[in-house]
Design a protein around this motif. Structure first.
Motif, PDB file in Angstrom:
ATOM      1  N   GLY A  58       0.804  -1.134   0.044  1.00  0.00           N
ATOM      2  CA  GLY A  58       0.021   0.051   0.012  1.00  0.00           C
ATOM      3  C   GLY A  58       0.798   1.191  -0.152  1.00  0.00           C
ATOM      4  O   GLY A  58       0.440   2.284  -0.716  1.00  0.00           O
ATOM      5  N   PHE A  59       1.855   1.211   0.876  1.00  0.00           N
ATOM      6  CA  PHE A  59       2.813   2.426   0.932  1.00  0.00           C
ATOM      7  C   PHE A  59       3.376   2.783  -0.514  1.00  0.00           C
ATOM      8  O   PHE A  59       3.496   3.704  -0.961  1.00  0.00           O
ATOM      9  CB  PHE A  59       3.670   2.375   2.010  1.00  0.00           C
ATOM     10  N   LYS A  60       3.880   1.374  -1.081  1.00  0.00           N
ATOM     11  CA  LYS A  60       4.526   1.694  -2.449  1.00  0.00           C
ATOM     12  C   LYS A  60       3.612   1.950  -3.490  1.00  0.00           C
ATOM     13  O   LYS A  60       4.056   2.850  -4.239  1.00  0.00           O
ATOM     14  CB  LYS A  60       5.195   0.300  -2.895  1.00  0.00           C
ATOM     15  N   LEU A  61       2.349   1.606  -3.402  1.00  0.00           N
ATOM     16  CA  LEU A  61       1.378   1.944  -4.443  1.00  0.00           C
ATOM     17  C   LEU A  61       1.146   3.548  -4.403  1.00  0.00           C
ATOM     18  O   LEU A  61       1.124   4.284  -5.380  1.00  0.00           O
ATOM     19  CB  LEU A  61       0.188   1.421  -4.209  1.00  0.00           C
ATOM     20  N   VAL A  62       0.840   4.257  -3.275  1.00  0.00           N
ATOM     21  CA  VAL A  62       0.700   5.539  -2.930  1.00  0.00           C
ATOM     22  C   VAL A  62       2.062   6.300  -3.479  1.00  0.00           C
ATOM     23  O   VAL A  62       1.986   7.305  -4.122  1.00  0.00           O
ATOM     24  CB  VAL A  62       0.636   6.011  -1.397  1.00  0.00           C
ATOM     25  N   ARG A  63       3.131   5.862  -3.170  1.00  0.00           N
ATOM     26  CA  ARG A  63       4.353   6.305  -3.522  1.00  0.00           C
ATOM     27  C   ARG A  63       4.725   6.619  -5.077  1.00  0.00           C
ATOM     28  O   ARG A  63       5.002   7.355  -5.686  1.00  0.00           O
ATOM     29  CB  ARG A  63       5.510   5.811  -2.738  1.00  0.00           C
ATOM     30  N   GLN A  64       4.298   5.387  -5.589  1.00  0.00           N
ATOM     31  CA  GLN A  64       4.433   5.169  -7.196  1.00  0.00           C
ATOM     32  C   GLN A  64       3.467   6.223  -7.737  1.00  0.00           C
ATOM     33  O   GLN A  64       3.767   6.755  -8.777  1.00  0.00           O
ATOM     34  CB  GLN A  64       3.834   3.857  -7.632  1.00  0.00           C
ATOM     35  N   GLU A  65       2.317   6.677  -7.161  1.00  0.00           N
ATOM     36  CA  GLU A  65       1.394   7.452  -7.829  1.00  0.00           C
ATOM     37  C   GLU A  65       1.583   8.991  -7.711  1.00  0.00           C
ATOM     38  O   GLU A  65       1.052   9.802  -8.341  1.00  0.00           O
ATOM     39  CB  GLU A  65      -0.142   7.195  -7.569  1.00  0.00           C
ATOM     40  N   GLN A  66       2.611   9.269  -6.813  1.00  0.00           N
ATOM     41  CA  GLN A  66       3.072  10.784  -6.515  1.00  0.00           C
ATOM     42  C   GLN A  66       3.920  11.081  -7.530  1.00  0.00           C
ATOM     43  O   GLN A  66       4.886  10.367  -7.819  1.00  0.00           O
ATOM     44  CB  GLN A  66       3.545  10.951  -5.011  1.00  0.00           C
TER      45      GLN A  66
END
Length: 106
Positions: A58-66
């Motif tokens: 989840g953290f990586k998904l959020v980071r990827q979208e930023q």
């Protein structure tokens, strides 16, 4: 061999008081760039609590979208190509974790 690897990782986490979330994130990072070694990495990731895997992804998904705030002097096209390759590798890892029942979409 895999059980010895799990044992060694657990010893290192305990001995050096490493953050289990960070260790899990590092294992995922290595795994996504070498998906051919599925059995070993899957056993390592299976050993962790389910919520750890979900939170790291989840953290990586959020980071990827930023959008990236880093500006570099390298060629933007090369940088975008590398980012896309990394993104595809990450999504392949997520798909594999879902397939193996280690992640739930709910």
């Amino acid at each position: 061999a895999t059980s010895h690897l799990i044992y060694t990782v657990e010893l290192l986490v305990g001995y050096f008081k490493l953050d289990p979330f960070r260790v899990h994130a590092l294992i995922q990072d290595v795994f996504e760039h070498d998906l051919r070694r599925q059995p070993s990495f899957l056993e390592l990731l299976r050993d962790a609590p389910r919520n750890v895997c979900a939170e790291v992804v989840g953290f990586k998904l959020v980071r990827q979208e930023q959008p990236s705030k880093e500006t570099s002097s390298c060629d933007d096209e090369t940088s975008n190509s590398e980012e896309e390759t990394d993104r595809q590798a990450f999504y392949k890892l997520v798909a594999l974790l879902i397939k193996e029942g280690m992640l739930d979409l709910r």
